[in-house]
Design a protein around this motif. Structure first.
Motif, PDB file in Angstrom:
ATOM      1  N   LEU A 136      -2.386   2.509 -11.038  1.00  0.00           N
ATOM      2  CA  LEU A 136      -2.166   1.253 -10.326  1.00  0.00           C
ATOM      3  C   LEU A 136      -3.309   0.878  -9.387  1.00  0.00           C
ATOM      4  O   LEU A 136      -3.587  -0.297  -9.192  1.00  0.00           O
ATOM      5  N   ILE A 137      -3.953   1.866  -8.809  1.00  0.00           N
ATOM      6  CA  ILE A 137      -5.033   1.587  -7.868  1.00  0.00           C
ATOM      7  C   ILE A 137      -6.317   1.331  -8.648  1.00  0.00           C
ATOM      8  O   ILE A 137      -6.736   2.150  -9.454  1.00  0.00           O
ATOM      9  N   SER A 138      -6.909   0.179  -8.409  1.00  0.00           N
ATOM     10  CA  SER A 138      -8.157  -0.187  -9.078  1.00  0.00           C
ATOM     11  C   SER A 138      -9.078  -0.870  -8.067  1.00  0.00           C
ATOM     12  O   SER A 138      -9.150  -2.097  -8.009  1.00  0.00           O
ATOM     13  N   PRO A 193      -3.837  -3.707   5.606  1.00  0.00           N
ATOM     14  CA  PRO A 193      -3.933  -2.527   4.738  1.00  0.00           C
ATOM     15  C   PRO A 193      -4.340  -2.896   3.311  1.00  0.00           C
ATOM     16  O   PRO A 193      -3.872  -3.883   2.749  1.00  0.00           O
ATOM     17  N   GLY A 194      -5.248  -2.101   2.751  1.00  0.00           N
ATOM     18  CA  GLY A 194      -5.704  -2.324   1.380  1.00  0.00           C
ATOM     19  C   GLY A 194      -6.931  -3.201   1.282  1.00  0.00           C
ATOM     20  O   GLY A 194      -7.438  -3.428   0.179  1.00  0.00           O
ATOM     21  N   VAL A 240       0.840  -1.202   0.000  1.00  0.00           N
ATOM     22  CA  VAL A 240       0.000   0.000   0.000  1.00  0.00           C
ATOM     23  C   VAL A 240       0.879   1.258   0.000  1.00  0.00           C
ATOM     24  O   VAL A 240       0.568   2.240  -0.681  1.00  0.00           O
ATOM     25  N   LEU A 241       1.980   1.242   0.716  1.00  0.00           N
ATOM     26  CA  LEU A 241       2.916   2.364   0.697  1.00  0.00           C
ATOM     27  C   LEU A 241       3.464   2.572  -0.716  1.00  0.00           C
ATOM     28  O   LEU A 241       3.531   3.703  -1.202  1.00  0.00           O
ATOM     29  N   TYR A 242       3.828   1.479  -1.380  1.00  0.00           N
ATOM     30  CA  TYR A 242       4.311   1.547  -2.762  1.00  0.00           C
ATOM     31  C   TYR A 242       3.255   2.190  -3.662  1.00  0.00           C
ATOM     32  O   TYR A 242       3.559   3.096  -4.449  1.00  0.00           O
ATOM     33  N   LEU A 243       1.999   1.735  -3.536  1.00  0.00           N
ATOM     34  CA  LEU A 243       0.926   2.291  -4.357  1.00  0.00           C
ATOM     35  C   LEU A 243       0.729   3.777  -4.089  1.00  0.00           C
ATOM     36  O   LEU A 243       0.553   4.574  -5.010  1.00  0.00           O
ATOM     37  N   ALA A 244       0.758   4.152  -2.821  1.00  0.00           N
ATOM     38  CA  ALA A 244       0.502   5.544  -2.440  1.00  0.00           C
ATOM     39  C   ALA A 244       1.604   6.494  -2.906  1.00  0.00           C
ATOM     40  O   ALA A 244       1.328   7.658  -3.213  1.00  0.00           O
ATOM     41  N   LEU A 245       2.828   6.020  -2.972  1.00  0.00           N
ATOM     42  CA  LEU A 245       3.956   6.877  -3.336  1.00  0.00           C
ATOM     43  C   LEU A 245       4.355   6.785  -4.805  1.00  0.00           C
ATOM     44  O   LEU A 245       5.190   7.569  -5.269  1.00  0.00           O
ATOM     45  N   HIS A 246       3.770   5.845  -5.527  1.00  0.00           N
ATOM     46  CA  HIS A 246       4.132   5.652  -6.928  1.00  0.00           C
ATOM     47  C   HIS A 246       3.669   6.843  -7.765  1.00  0.00           C
ATOM     48  O   HIS A 246       2.568   7.339  -7.587  1.00  0.00           O
ATOM     49  N   PRO A 247       4.510   7.315  -8.692  1.00  0.00           N
ATOM     50  CA  PRO A 247       4.127   8.463  -9.524  1.00  0.00           C
ATOM     51  C   PRO A 247       2.866   8.206 -10.371  1.00  0.00           C
ATOM     52  O   PRO A 247       2.133   9.129 -10.684  1.00  0.00           O
TER      53      PRO A 247
END
Length: 92
Positions: A22-24, A51-52, A10-17
């Protein structure tokens, strides 16, 4: 261990440019093999604490509806968490 992995994901998803790509979010349903209200409640709470994922609905027959942040978050359900809870409640 699964909760730690979910936190990192979830941290990766939140910080990814490209977070929006990516979030679906989706609803995911499955049937648990657990029996008994306390085992099902423990499993539902464990899912929500990860998380998630959020448990949206559950019935007495073990049918779950879970909101997941992406497809990868759904891939681990029911999985190892259900197996561990089954052991605790003597259902393994």
């Amino acid at each position: 261990w699964e909760i730690i992995k979910a936190n990192v994901w979830v941290l990766y998803l939140a910080l990814h440019p490209r977070m929006n790509e990516l979030i679906s979010p989706r609803l995911f349903s499955f049937k648990s093999s657990l029996n008994g209200e306390m085992a099902l409640l423990t499993f539902a709470n464990s899912i929500t604490l990860t998380p998630g994922t959020i448990t949206v609905a559950i019935d007495s027959k073990g049918n779950f509806i879970v909101h997941v942040i992406d497809a990868k978050s759904a891939s681990g359900l029911p999985g190892a968490m259900e197996e561990n809870i089954a052991k605790v409640f003597g259902q393994a």
